[in-house]
Structure formats: C-alpha cells, structure tokens
Design a protein around this motif. Structure first.
Motif, PDB file in Angstrom:
ATOM      1  N   VAL A   1     -14.930  15.712  -3.787  1.00 26.97           N
ATOM      2  CA  VAL A   1     -15.955  14.784  -4.268  1.00 26.97           C
ATOM      3  C   VAL A   1     -15.228  13.562  -4.797  1.00 26.97           C
ATOM      4  CG1 VAL A   1     -17.804  14.463  -5.952  1.00 26.97           C
ATOM      5  CG2 VAL A   1     -17.548  16.664  -4.776  1.00 26.97           C
ATOM      6  N   HIS A   2     -15.630  12.382  -4.339  1.00 22.47           N
ATOM      7  CA  HIS A   2     -14.906  11.161  -4.690  1.00 22.47           C
ATOM      8  C   HIS A   2     -15.794   9.932  -4.569  1.00 22.47           C
ATOM      9  CE1 HIS A   2     -14.509  11.576  -0.311  1.00 22.47           C
ATOM     10  NE2 HIS A   2     -14.547  10.265  -0.314  1.00 22.47           N
ATOM     11  N   LEU A   3     -15.277   8.816  -5.087  1.00 19.93           N
ATOM     12  CA  LEU A   3     -15.945   7.524  -4.928  1.00 19.93           C
ATOM     13  C   LEU A   3     -15.794   7.085  -3.481  1.00 19.93           C
ATOM     14  CD1 LEU A   3     -14.555   5.872  -8.161  1.00 19.93           C
ATOM     15  CD2 LEU A   3     -16.893   6.658  -7.796  1.00 19.93           C
ATOM     16  N   GLY A   4     -16.880   6.616  -2.897  1.00 23.19           N
ATOM     17  CA  GLY A   4     -16.851   6.143  -1.518  1.00 23.19           C
ATOM     18  C   GLY A   4     -16.789   4.630  -1.481  1.00 23.19           C
ATOM     19  N   LYS A   5     -17.879   4.016  -1.123  1.00 21.37           N
ATOM     20  CA  LYS A   5     -17.961   2.564  -1.041  1.00 21.37           C
ATOM     21  C   LYS A   5     -18.660   2.030  -2.286  1.00 21.37           C
ATOM     22  CE  LYS A   5     -19.420  -0.964   2.251  1.00 21.37           C
ATOM     23  NZ  LYS A   5     -20.095  -1.197   3.537  1.00 21.37           N
ATOM     24  N   ILE A   6     -18.225   0.842  -2.735  1.00 19.00           N
ATOM     25  CA  ILE A   6     -18.844   0.200  -3.899  1.00 19.00           C
ATOM     26  C   ILE A   6     -19.308  -1.199  -3.503  1.00 19.00           C
ATOM     27  CG2 ILE A   6     -18.496  -0.646  -6.248  1.00 19.00           C
ATOM     28  CD1 ILE A   6     -16.394   1.535  -6.610  1.00 19.00           C
ATOM     29  N   GLN A   7     -20.585  -1.471  -3.750  1.00 23.14           N
ATOM     30  CA  GLN A   7     -21.148  -2.819  -3.569  1.00 23.14           C
ATOM     31  C   GLN A   7     -21.184  -3.426  -4.967  1.00 23.14           C
ATOM     32  OE1 GLN A   7     -22.428  -4.448  -0.604  1.00 23.14           O
ATOM     33  NE2 GLN A   7     -22.377  -6.185  -1.994  1.00 23.14           N
ATOM     34  N   TYR A   8     -20.067  -4.071  -5.363  1.00 24.80           N
ATOM     35  CA  TYR A   8     -19.953  -4.583  -6.728  1.00 24.80           C
ATOM     36  C   TYR A   8     -20.552  -5.969  -6.900  1.00 24.80           C
ATOM     37  CZ  TYR A   8     -15.805  -6.893  -4.812  1.00 24.80           C
ATOM     38  OH  TYR A   8     -14.954  -7.650  -4.047  1.00 24.80           O
TER      39      TYR A   8
ATOM     40  N   ARG B   1     -22.422  14.876   2.321  1.00 27.48           N
ATOM     41  CA  ARG B   1     -23.431  13.848   2.032  1.00 27.48           C
ATOM     42  C   ARG B   1     -22.962  12.876   0.957  1.00 27.48           C
ATOM     43  NH1 ARG B   1     -27.959  14.379   5.471  1.00 27.48           N
ATOM     44  NH2 ARG B   1     -28.832  12.948   3.996  1.00 27.48           N
ATOM     45  N   THR B   2     -23.743  11.820   0.779  1.00 32.44           N
ATOM     46  CA  THR B   2     -23.434  10.755  -0.165  1.00 32.44           C
ATOM     47  C   THR B   2     -24.655  10.446  -1.013  1.00 32.44           C
ATOM     48  OG1 THR B   2     -21.843   9.789   1.367  1.00 32.44           O
ATOM     49  CG2 THR B   2     -22.708   8.333  -0.306  1.00 32.44           C
ATOM     50  N   VAL B   3     -24.436  10.084  -2.267  1.00 31.58           N
ATOM     51  CA  VAL B   3     -25.502   9.583  -3.124  1.00 31.58           C
ATOM     52  C   VAL B   3     -25.069   8.211  -3.628  1.00 31.58           C
ATOM     53  CG1 VAL B   3     -24.637  10.758  -5.202  1.00 31.58           C
ATOM     54  CG2 VAL B   3     -27.035  10.041  -5.089  1.00 31.58           C
ATOM     55  N   LYS B   4     -26.019   7.270  -3.653  1.00 30.11           N
ATOM     56  CA  LYS B   4     -25.758   5.934  -4.196  1.00 30.11           C
ATOM     57  C   LYS B   4     -26.333   5.854  -5.604  1.00 30.11           C
ATOM     58  CE  LYS B   4     -25.692   3.025  -0.082  1.00 30.11           C
ATOM     59  NZ  LYS B   4     -26.371   1.934   0.637  1.00 30.11           N
ATOM     60  N   VAL B   5     -25.507   5.350  -6.531  1.00 30.95           N
ATOM     61  CA  VAL B   5     -25.968   5.086  -7.891  1.00 30.95           C
ATOM     62  C   VAL B   5     -26.175   3.581  -7.991  1.00 30.95           C
ATOM     63  CG1 VAL B   5     -25.465   5.271 -10.348  1.00 30.95           C
ATOM     64  CG2 VAL B   5     -24.676   7.064  -8.771  1.00 30.95           C
ATOM     65  N   HIS B   6     -27.450   3.171  -8.040  1.00 29.12           N
ATOM     66  CA  HIS B   6     -27.833   1.760  -8.109  1.00 29.12           C
ATOM     67  C   HIS B   6     -27.904   1.325  -9.572  1.00 29.12           C
ATOM     68  CE1 HIS B   6     -29.242   1.709  -3.861  1.00 29.12           C
ATOM     69  NE2 HIS B   6     -29.504   2.985  -4.110  1.00 29.12           N
ATOM     70  N   THR B   7     -27.539   0.086  -9.846  1.00 29.18           N
ATOM     71  CA  THR B   7     -27.582  -0.441 -11.205  1.00 29.18           C
ATOM     72  C   THR B   7     -29.009  -0.657 -11.686  1.00 29.18           C
ATOM     73  OG1 THR B   7     -25.439  -1.513 -10.898  1.00 29.18           O
ATOM     74  CG2 THR B   7     -26.812  -2.355 -12.677  1.00 29.18           C
TER      75      THR B   7
ATOM     76  N   TRP C   1     -10.782  -3.001  -7.849  1.00 26.31           N
ATOM     77  CA  TRP C   1     -10.813  -4.118  -6.903  1.00 26.31           C
ATOM     78  C   TRP C   1     -10.540  -5.414  -7.637  1.00 26.31           C
ATOM     79  CZ3 TRP C   1     -14.975  -1.237  -8.409  1.00 26.31           C
ATOM     80  CH2 TRP C   1     -15.934  -1.878  -9.181  1.00 26.31           C
ATOM     81  N   THR C   2     -10.215  -6.418  -6.861  1.00 28.58           N
ATOM     82  CA  THR C   2     -10.080  -7.784  -7.355  1.00 28.58           C
ATOM     83  C   THR C   2     -11.079  -8.631  -6.573  1.00 28.58           C
ATOM     84  OG1 THR C   2      -8.325  -8.205  -5.755  1.00 28.58           O
ATOM     85  CG2 THR C   2      -7.645  -7.521  -7.968  1.00 28.58           C
ATOM     86  N   LYS C   3     -11.172  -9.875  -6.918  1.00 29.59           N
ATOM     87  CA  LYS C   3     -12.146 -10.755  -6.279  1.00 29.59           C
ATOM     88  C   LYS C   3     -11.971 -10.768  -4.764  1.00 29.59           C
ATOM     89  CE  LYS C   3     -14.180 -15.298  -6.514  1.00 29.59           C
ATOM     90  NZ  LYS C   3     -14.213 -16.577  -7.172  1.00 29.59           N
ATOM     91  N   SER C   4     -13.075 -10.675  -4.054  1.00 23.68           N
ATOM     92  CA  SER C   4     -13.081 -10.678  -2.598  1.00 23.68           C
ATOM     93  C   SER C   4     -14.335 -11.396  -2.136  1.00 23.68           C
ATOM     94  CB  SER C   4     -13.082  -9.241  -2.071  1.00 23.68           C
ATOM     95  OG  SER C   4     -13.416  -9.198  -0.709  1.00 23.68           O
ATOM     96  N   SER C   5     -14.307 -11.964  -0.975  1.00 24.62           N
ATOM     97  CA  SER C   5     -15.475 -12.681  -0.468  1.00 24.62           C
ATOM     98  C   SER C   5     -16.561 -11.730  -0.001  1.00 24.62           C
ATOM     99  CB  SER C   5     -15.052 -13.603   0.671  1.00 24.62           C
ATOM    100  OG  SER C   5     -14.479 -12.856   1.724  1.00 24.62           O
ATOM    101  N   LYS C   6     -16.227 -10.454   0.229  1.00 24.34           N
ATOM    102  CA  LYS C   6     -17.223  -9.519   0.764  1.00 24.34           C
ATOM    103  C   LYS C   6     -18.068  -8.861  -0.310  1.00 24.34           C
ATOM    104  CE  LYS C   6     -14.691  -8.404   4.936  1.00 24.34           C
ATOM    105  NZ  LYS C   6     -14.161  -7.352   5.789  1.00 24.34           N
ATOM    106  N   GLY C   7     -17.529  -8.662  -1.488  1.00 29.86           N
ATOM    107  CA  GLY C   7     -18.297  -8.040  -2.559  1.00 29.86           C
ATOM    108  C   GLY C   7     -18.401  -6.533  -2.446  1.00 29.86           C
ATOM    109  N   THR C   8     -17.624  -5.938  -1.539  1.00 31.29           N
ATOM    110  CA  THR C   8     -17.621  -4.486  -1.383  1.00 31.29           C
ATOM    111  C   THR C   8     -16.198  -3.956  -1.407  1.00 31.29           C
ATOM    112  OG1 THR C   8     -17.545  -4.591   1.030  1.00 31.29           O
ATOM    113  CG2 THR C   8     -19.727  -4.460   0.027  1.00 31.29           C
TER     114      THR C   8
END
Length: 155
Positions: free
Chosen positions: A36-43, A97-103, A144-151
C-alpha cells in the motif's frame, strides 16, 4: 602502421565511453511499488486556484493497494509539510485498487474520499505527502518541487 594501431584505440575508447553512458542513463520508468503506497498526486488543481469547491476537489492524492487482498485504511493518516492531517475513516481499498483523497467537500463514495476542507492542502511550489500508519510510523512518502504539470507520480 599508425592507422592500424589507432583504430583499435579509438574503438576501445568509444566502447568504454558508450558503456559508461549506458550505465549512467537512468531508467525511463520506475518500477511499480509493492504494498500500500502513495500513487499519483494532483497537487495543483487544473486552472486558476479559485478556492471554489470544484477546484478544491480537483486537488487529490491517490492511495494504491498493490497487494492481493483488500486493505483497511481506518486510522491511517495523510499529512503534508505544514501539518495538515487527514485521518482515514473505516474504508477498505480492494486488491489492486486505488482510492483518491480529494481536498474539497463531497460525500465519500467508492474510490473517492473527501477531506472536506475549504482551502488547499498541497503546495504548488513543493511539498511532501506522508502516509502514516495508525501506530505513527511512516508507511510511504512522496515529495515534489514546482512543475508545470501540477502532478507527481510517486511510484
């Protein structure tokens, strides 16, 4: 005679250089993490940061269960560098499976949990997400650091 001796030397040097370049080149894709781990982050939610609930819901963190059994997240915590903390309710993530935690705010549903916050959690210029076990030990983290994609793809 010079030409014949120079060719093997050039060939040997080229082979050594090519070999060292191949060893220094990183793999293009990281191996998928187990457990169980962190997958993708839409920061950075797409569009302008308006603090609307729509924008807040578009900021999320995926928790991936890469095991062969369902996993209970109750009591686990998701934390950022500032100390904002989401404590998971009773929620099972199915095997693979994956679960998304939305802000933002909404009703929890299959595959989606909501922090129900009125402001952003994840910093666009750099932050670190931590998945913490109920006993307080770190299970996984992703920064992460600043990126143009935000993910950020964490695995």
């Amino acid at each position: 005679m010079r030409i014949r001796t120079a060719v093997p030397l050039v060939l040997a040097a080229t082979t050594a250089l090519t070999g060292s370049l191949l060893l220094a080149t990183p793999a293009s894709a990281a191996k998928h993490q187990g457990g169980v781990h962190l997958g993708k982050i839409q920061y950075d939610s797409p569009g302008k940061d308006t603090r609307s609930n729509t924008s807040l819901k578009a900021e999320w963190v995926e928790i991936h269960n890469n095991t062969k059994a369902k996993f209970q997240l109750k009591g686990y915590k998701l934390k950022d560098n500032t100390g904002y903390t989401y404590t998971f309710p009773a929620y099972s993530v199915g095997a693979g499976r994956t679960v998304k935690v939305h802000t933002g705010k909404a009703r929890n549903s299959s595959g989606h949990l909501y922090w129900n916050r009125g402001s952003y959690v994840w910093n666009n210029t750099g932050d670190k997400a931590r998945l913490i076990k109920p006993n307080g030990k770190l299970l996984d983290s992703c920064s992460w650091t600043k990126s143009s994609k935000g993910t950020k793809n964490c695995h």
